[in-house]
Design an enzyme around this catalytic site. Structure first.
Site, PDB file in Angstrom:
ATOM      1  N   LEU A  55       0.815  -1.214   0.000  1.00 40.26           N
ATOM      2  CA  LEU A  55       0.000   0.000   0.000  1.00 40.26           C
ATOM      3  C   LEU A  55       0.847   1.262   0.000  1.00 40.26           C
ATOM      4  CD1 LEU A  55      -2.771  -1.014   2.583  1.00 40.26           C
ATOM      5  CD2 LEU A  55      -2.922  -1.049   0.084  1.00 40.26           C
ATOM      6  N   GLY A  56       2.012   1.195   0.622  1.00 39.65           N
ATOM      7  CA  GLY A  56       2.874   2.367   0.698  1.00 39.65           C
ATOM      8  C   GLY A  56       4.162   2.034   1.411  1.00 39.65           C
ATOM      9  N   ARG A  57       5.113   2.917   1.301  1.00 37.71           N
ATOM     10  CA  ARG A  57       6.404   2.693   1.954  1.00 37.71           C
ATOM     11  C   ARG A  57       6.983   4.011   2.425  1.00 37.71           C
ATOM     12  NH1 ARG A  57      10.376  -0.290  -1.309  1.00 37.71           N
ATOM     13  NH2 ARG A  57       8.648  -1.176  -2.508  1.00 37.71           N
ATOM     14  N   GLY A  58       7.750   3.913   3.512  1.00 36.69           N
ATOM     15  CA  GLY A  58       8.467   5.055   4.044  1.00 36.69           C
ATOM     16  C   GLY A  58       9.929   4.695   4.191  1.00 36.69           C
ATOM     17  N   THR A  59      10.667   5.519   4.913  1.00 36.08           N
ATOM     18  CA  THR A  59      12.096   5.267   5.085  1.00 36.08           C
ATOM     19  C   THR A  59      12.353   3.983   5.850  1.00 36.08           C
ATOM     20  OG1 THR A  59      12.448   7.668   5.134  1.00 36.08           O
ATOM     21  CG2 THR A  59      14.260   6.274   5.894  1.00 36.08           C
ATOM     22  N   PHE A  60      11.532   3.720   6.857  1.00 33.47           N
ATOM     23  CA  PHE A  60      11.783   2.573   7.725  1.00 33.47           C
ATOM     24  C   PHE A  60      10.637   1.558   7.744  1.00 33.47           C
ATOM     25  CE2 PHE A  60      14.135   6.176   9.467  1.00 33.47           C
ATOM     26  CZ  PHE A  60      15.420   5.660   9.513  1.00 33.47           C
ATOM     27  N   ALA A  61       9.606   1.762   6.968  1.00 37.15           N
ATOM     28  CA  ALA A  61       8.453   0.868   7.054  1.00 37.15           C
ATOM     29  C   ALA A  61       7.787   0.688   5.701  1.00 37.15           C
ATOM     30  CB  ALA A  61       7.444   1.413   8.063  1.00 37.15           C
ATOM     31  N   LYS A  97       1.736  -2.724   9.038  1.00 36.20           N
ATOM     32  CA  LYS A  97       2.938  -1.900   8.908  1.00 36.20           C
ATOM     33  C   LYS A  97       4.131  -2.740   9.338  1.00 36.20           C
ATOM     34  CE  LYS A  97       4.566   2.732  10.257  1.00 36.20           C
ATOM     35  NZ  LYS A  97       4.186   3.946  11.039  1.00 36.20           N
ATOM     36  N   ASP A 103       1.677  16.205  14.717  1.00 37.98           N
ATOM     37  CA  ASP A 103       1.973  16.162  13.283  1.00 37.98           C
ATOM     38  C   ASP A 103       0.668  16.036  12.494  1.00 37.98           C
ATOM     39  OD1 ASP A 103       3.605  16.271  11.059  1.00 37.98           O
ATOM     40  OD2 ASP A 103       4.058  14.127  11.043  1.00 37.98           O
TER      41      ASP A 103
END
EC number: 2.7.11.1
Length: 447
Positions: free
Chosen positions: A25-31, A49, A147
């Site tokens: 579904l999506g990705r970030g820097t660490f996940a 996640k 945030d």
């Protein structure tokens, strides 16, 4: 072995015997976040996640602390407009956060898909209502998000908001001796001026500023302060150098002005929004039912003279006579009643104020008839009926009408009845049924 299992899970093998991971579904820097299917019969799909432990360790203690903070914050929150954390799983090399699925994407993407990149004012009211309802709830439980931005506001399949990403959230133990927060964090375009200037700040007031920026974006289609230079952006915020389009109503303009107040001492708090004319309309029964049901809502809750109780009703309230065993367990979870000497107007007012914090709204009998079967996409509707015990005393009966999670119980098992009782206070609740384990309540009345 654990690493092998984790890798296999991505190919469709069961994750720890509980979930089957699907598409990314999506990705970030660490996940990375995956769509997943629960192996439990009849369970809804979830989002998982996945965090890599070695990557977290290499990033330093700060990243691991952020994950722990996110878990700690989400575990204490259960609200229709807050993304729910179902459970946390772990292997030797991975951490899995199993969360509620929000297939509608994030609010920023939804706005970007619109030609004008903004919402009509009545639609913005509904969106803002859900956002503020979630934050009032979070703040009441000691959680400041820090945030709040459209990217962290997700949408479910029905378009209802889900506040997510509590990695920067502040809990009560984050406060310094002065009772304030000192860590500058968040996204600059949505962060309050005092946060950008690295001053001590109140987390709830910082969230209020972020709400003001989001409201501006919903109404105007662009940011109020947009500058690549943070110092210049902060200067514009202090000078209130923003301009709302001419189509925005005066009540909405005043609300934006109160939220985008650079002085946190005079800035409108999230909890105070219910008293603002623009927002008060969207908190009303008329507005909520109109937007949620699409019909002609009730104009008001009519305060007719409550019908008197008959002899059986009064006898059943006598000390030592508990008739709760005559009713099923499901009914006991869905219904509560209490005795009050407060006026009907005062009682309904307090129930409405509590609803803003606990995630429900009040409906009258006609409103119940128009509620769709299965609830309102996780929102909880509560109906109320008053009966006269004596000229100065009434019995109030409450029933959960919405928020069905699929078990036919309307989410009643998880509803915070004790929290509701505490929010109403002793000045409204004289005696409460079902919260004292059959013990005598105040004034010798057992309900």
């Amino acid at each position: 072995m654990a690493a092998t299992k984790s890798k296999a899970a991505k190919k469709g093998a069961p994750l720890l015997g509980k979930y089957e991971l699907g598409r990314l579904l999506g990705r970030g820097t660490f996940a990375k976040v995956y769509h997943a299917r629960s192996l439990a019969p009849g369970a809804d799909p979830v989002a998982v996640k996945v965090l890599d432990k070695p990557d977290l360790a290499a990033a330093g203690a700060g990243m691991a602390t952020r994950v722990l903070r996110e878990v700690a914050a989400m575990r204490r929150l259960r609200h229709p407009n807050v993304l729910r954390l179902h459970e946390v799983l772990a292997t030797r090399s991975k951490v899995y956060l199993v969360m509620e699925l929000a297939p509608g994407g994030d609010l920023l993407s939804r706005l970007a898909s619109l030609p004008s990149r903004r919402l009509p004012e009545h639609a913005a009211q509904r969106v803002f209502l859900q956002l503020v309802s979630a934050l009032i709830y979070c703040h009441a439980r000691g959680v400041s998000h820090r945030d709040v931005k459209p990217q962290n506001v997700l949408l479910d399949a029905h378009g209802n908001l889900k506040v997510s990403d509590f990695g920067l959230a502040a809990l009560p133990d984050s406060l310094r001796d002065d009772g304030r927060l000192h860590t500058a964090c968040g996204t600059p375009a949505f962060a309050a001026p005092e946060v950008l200037r690295r001053k001590a700040y109140d987390g709830a007031k910082a969230d209020a500023w972020s709400c003001g920026v989001i409201l501006f974006v919903l109404l105007a289609g662009h940011l109020p302060f947009d500058d690549s230079n943070i110092a210049d952006m902060c200067r514009k915020a202090h000078r209130r150098e923003y301009a709302l389009p001419r189509w925005v109503s005066q009540p909405a303009r005043r609300l934006v002005s109160r939220l985008l107040d650079p002085n946190p001492a005079t800035r409108l708090a999230v909890a105070e929004l219910a008293t603002h004319p623009w927002f008060k309309r969207s908190l009303s029964l008329d507005s909520q039912l109109g937007s949620l049901l699409g019909g002609q809502p009730e104009r008001e809750l009519a305060f007719q003279a409550p019908p008197p109780l008959n002899a059986f009703d009064i006898i059943s309230m006598s000390p030592g006579l508990d008739l709760s065993g005559l009713f099923g367990e499901s009914k006991r979870r869905r219904e509560k009643r209490f005795v009050t000497t407060a006026s009907p107007e005062r009682t309904v007012e307090r129930l409405g104020q509590a609803g803003a914090k606990l995630g429900y709204f009040m409906v009258g009998k006609k409103g119940v008839e128009r509620l769709p079967l299965g609830g309102l996409s996780g929102l909880v509707a509560m109906s109320m009926e008053m009966s006269e015990v004596s000229p100065s005393m009434m019995l109030v009966e409450l029933r959960l009408e919405g928020g069905d999670d699929g078990d036919g119980d309307g989410g009643a098992e998880e509803f915070g009845w004790e929290e509701l009782r505490a929010e109403l206070g002793d000045d409204v609740v004289m005696a409460w049924h079902g919260c004292d384990g059959g013990k005598k309540d105040k004034e010798g009345i057992l309900l």
